[in-house]
Design a protein around this motif. Sequence first.
Motif, PDB file in Angstrom:
ATOM      1  N   VAL A  69       0.850  -1.179   0.000  1.00  0.00           N
ATOM      2  CA  VAL A  69       0.000   0.000   0.000  1.00  0.00           C
ATOM      3  C   VAL A  69       0.892   1.237   0.000  1.00  0.00           C
ATOM      4  O   VAL A  69       1.873   1.326   0.743  1.00  0.00           O
ATOM      5  N   LEU A  70       0.578   2.179  -0.879  1.00  0.00           N
ATOM      6  CA  LEU A  70       1.355   3.413  -1.047  1.00  0.00           C
ATOM      7  C   LEU A  70       0.536   4.611  -0.579  1.00  0.00           C
ATOM      8  O   LEU A  70      -0.683   4.653  -0.752  1.00  0.00           O
ATOM      9  N   PRO A 101       5.779  -4.737  21.206  1.00  0.00           N
ATOM     10  CA  PRO A 101       6.944  -4.318  20.408  1.00  0.00           C
ATOM     11  C   PRO A 101       7.093  -5.078  19.091  1.00  0.00           C
ATOM     12  O   PRO A 101       7.814  -4.616  18.200  1.00  0.00           O
ATOM     13  N   SER A 102       6.431  -6.213  18.981  1.00  0.00           N
ATOM     14  CA  SER A 102       6.523  -6.959  17.715  1.00  0.00           C
ATOM     15  C   SER A 102       5.524  -6.459  16.680  1.00  0.00           C
ATOM     16  O   SER A 102       5.501  -6.956  15.544  1.00  0.00           O
ATOM     17  N   ALA A 103       4.703  -5.492  17.055  1.00  0.00           N
ATOM     18  CA  ALA A 103       3.638  -5.010  16.164  1.00  0.00           C
ATOM     19  C   ALA A 103       4.225  -4.094  15.098  1.00  0.00           C
ATOM     20  O   ALA A 103       4.294  -2.871  15.263  1.00  0.00           O
ATOM     21  N   THR A 104       4.666  -4.696  14.023  1.00  0.00           N
ATOM     22  CA  THR A 104       5.235  -3.945  12.899  1.00  0.00           C
ATOM     23  C   THR A 104       4.757  -4.548  11.591  1.00  0.00           C
ATOM     24  O   THR A 104       4.375  -5.720  11.528  1.00  0.00           O
ATOM     25  N   VAL A 105       4.791  -3.744  10.559  1.00  0.00           N
ATOM     26  CA  VAL A 105       4.612  -4.228   9.193  1.00  0.00           C
ATOM     27  C   VAL A 105       5.832  -3.776   8.400  1.00  0.00           C
ATOM     28  O   VAL A 105       6.493  -2.801   8.759  1.00  0.00           O
ATOM     29  N   HIS A 106       6.124  -4.498   7.342  1.00  0.00           N
ATOM     30  CA  HIS A 106       7.335  -4.185   6.573  1.00  0.00           C
ATOM     31  C   HIS A 106       7.191  -2.857   5.857  1.00  0.00           C
ATOM     32  O   HIS A 106       6.171  -2.579   5.204  1.00  0.00           O
ATOM     33  N   ALA A 141       3.832  -2.999   3.653  1.00  0.00           N
ATOM     34  CA  ALA A 141       3.166  -4.251   3.351  1.00  0.00           C
ATOM     35  C   ALA A 141       1.676  -4.092   3.614  1.00  0.00           C
ATOM     36  O   ALA A 141       1.267  -3.573   4.660  1.00  0.00           O
ATOM     37  N   ASP A 142       0.863  -4.530   2.679  1.00  0.00           N
ATOM     38  CA  ASP A 142      -0.573  -4.300   2.771  1.00  0.00           C
ATOM     39  C   ASP A 142      -1.255  -5.412   3.569  1.00  0.00           C
ATOM     40  O   ASP A 142      -2.127  -6.123   3.067  1.00  0.00           O
ATOM     41  N   ALA A 143      -0.832  -5.558   4.832  1.00  0.00           N
ATOM     42  CA  ALA A 143      -1.407  -6.580   5.715  1.00  0.00           C
ATOM     43  C   ALA A 143      -1.132  -6.179   7.157  1.00  0.00           C
ATOM     44  O   ALA A 143       0.026  -6.064   7.568  1.00  0.00           O
ATOM     45  N   CYS A 144      -2.183  -5.972   7.926  1.00  0.00           N
ATOM     46  CA  CYS A 144      -2.029  -5.568   9.323  1.00  0.00           C
ATOM     47  C   CYS A 144      -1.389  -6.684  10.145  1.00  0.00           C
ATOM     48  O   CYS A 144      -1.675  -7.874   9.949  1.00  0.00           O
ATOM     49  N   TRP A 145      -0.533  -6.300  11.056  1.00  0.00           N
ATOM     50  CA  TRP A 145       0.145  -7.252  11.952  1.00  0.00           C
ATOM     51  C   TRP A 145      -0.857  -8.101  12.741  1.00  0.00           C
ATOM     52  O   TRP A 145      -0.637  -9.278  12.989  1.00  0.00           O
ATOM     53  N   HIS A 146      -1.997  -7.527  13.083  1.00  0.00           N
ATOM     54  CA  HIS A 146      -2.944  -8.169  14.001  1.00  0.00           C
ATOM     55  C   HIS A 146      -3.667  -9.359  13.360  1.00  0.00           C
ATOM     56  O   HIS A 146      -3.598 -10.483  13.851  1.00  0.00           O
ATOM     57  N   SER A 178      -4.814  -1.169   3.085  1.00  0.00           N
ATOM     58  CA  SER A 178      -5.396  -0.295   2.064  1.00  0.00           C
ATOM     59  C   SER A 178      -6.901  -0.131   2.234  1.00  0.00           C
ATOM     60  O   SER A 178      -7.507   0.754   1.615  1.00  0.00           O
ATOM     61  N   MET A 179      -7.516  -0.947   3.084  1.00  0.00           N
ATOM     62  CA  MET A 179      -8.941  -0.797   3.373  1.00  0.00           C
ATOM     63  C   MET A 179      -9.163   0.118   4.578  1.00  0.00           C
ATOM     64  O   MET A 179     -10.307   0.300   5.029  1.00  0.00           O
ATOM     65  N   GLY A 180      -8.074   0.698   5.092  1.00  0.00           N
ATOM     66  CA  GLY A 180      -8.168   1.604   6.224  1.00  0.00           C
ATOM     67  C   GLY A 180      -8.198   3.048   5.786  1.00  0.00           C
ATOM     68  O   GLY A 180      -8.756   3.390   4.744  1.00  0.00           O
ATOM     69  N   ARG A 181      -7.528   3.915   6.560  1.00  0.00           N
ATOM     70  CA  ARG A 181      -7.491   5.331   6.225  1.00  0.00           C
ATOM     71  C   ARG A 181      -6.228   5.953   6.815  1.00  0.00           C
ATOM     72  O   ARG A 181      -5.553   5.346   7.652  1.00  0.00           O
TER      73      ARG A 181
END
Length: 424
Positions: A51-52, A111-116, A64-69, A75-78
Amino acid sequence: MTGSTSPASIGRPTGHAAFRSFPLNAWYAAAWDHEVGRNLLPTTIANRPVVLYRTTGGRPVALADACWHRLAPLSMGRLRGDDEIMCGYHGICYDPDGRATFMPAQETINPSATVHSFPVVERHRYVWIWPGDPALADPALVPDLYWNEHPDWAGDGKTIRVNCSYQLIVDNLMDLTHEQFVHGSSIGHDALSESEFTVTHTERTVTVTKWMLGIDPPPFWKRNLQDRFPDYEGPVDRWQIIHYTAPSTIAIDVGVAKAGTGAPEGDRSQGVTGTVINTMTPETDNTCHYLWAFARDWCLDKQVITTRLREGVSNVFFEDEQMLEAQQRGIEANPDYDFYNLNIDAGSMWTRRIVQRMIDAELGSDVGAVSDEAGHAAAAMAEVTGAANAEPPGDGGTGQAAEVAGGVARHREQPTAGLMGRGL
C-alpha cells in the motif's frame, strides 16, 4: 560472445518452474509520482501486496498491505494525522517505518507489532520501491530515465497492466523486428528484418543498435519529421538504439533524419529524436505493470504533439499487449515446450542471463546446481553463436554465425535456422 555452457546443455531442464523469474534486490517502479498522494493506493510488486501513500510532508511511503494483528489489508483503512495509516478492521495505527503507534483498548503497544516498510525513492516521475533486502537498497541503482523530466525533452506516458510475464515484454522490446509484422500500419518497415544490428553488454546492461539508411519513412516517423520540416518528402536514415538496465528497464533511442545528413556520425540536426521509456514491474509470476512514456526533442512547447504521440504510442502498445497476452496463454497451455531462438533474440538472451545471475546471487550457493541449470537457456545463445553455429551451412551448421570484432557481435541479415533454448 562467449560462455561456459556446452552446446549440448540447451537440452537440459532449466529449473525455471522451481524458482521465481525476477530478482527482489532491485528497484521497481510502483506508480507514477502523481498517483501517490493523500490516498491509499494498493498494488502488488513481485508477489508482495503493497500500500502506497504520502505523508503531509510529501514523503512517499510503501508498507506491506497486511495488518500485523489479523492480516487485514491496510489499504482498506485510512490515513491518520500527518503520516500514519490506520487499519480499517481494528484501528491499529502504523507510522511510515511500519511501527505500531496505537492499539485500541490498551496502553501498552506490543513491540513486535510492525509491518514491513519498503525502501522508496522518487525519481524521474516514478515512485520506486525495493522489495528485497533493505540494507542493499542503493538509490544509485535506480535506472536513469532523465528524459522523463529534463527540460530539453517533452513527453508523457501511461501504465498498462499486462497479463504476461514481465520477461516477455523485455523480449519484445529488445527485438524490434516485430514492428514490421505487428505494427505494419504505423512504425513497421521491411528494413527492420533486413538490417544488421550489433549487441554489446556489461554486467547489468545490454545495448542493441540498428541503423536503416536511405529508407522511406513509415507513417509515424514521416509525420514526426514533418513537424520540423513540413516540406520534406524524401528518404530518411532511421535508428533504433535499445538500452537495457537490469532487471526490467529499457530506454530506446529512436528517430529519423533526412537521409545523408550525418545522423549515423552523430549530427541529428536534420532529424527528430525520441526516447521510448519502458520499465516493467512484475506483479505476479505471470502478470506485470508496464509504465511507459515517449519523450521527444522537437517542438517542446506544443502540447498537441505530446498528446498525439502519447495516444499514438498507446495504440501501438495495445497491439503488443494483445500479442504478448496471447503468447503467455500459449506458454501456459504448453508448459513443456522449448523456445527456439534466432539471431534477433541475442539481446533478449543476454538480458535473461543477467537476470538469472541476479537471482542466483539472492538464492545463494545452496541452490547452485539447479540454478546453474536455470542459466543454461541464456548462456546457450552465447556459446552456440560462438561455436556450434560458426560452421557454414554447407558443412551442416546453422549458418547463424556472429561476426565478432572488438567485443561486439554483428549479426548476419538472413538467419537460416533457429537455436533451441529450454525453459524460457
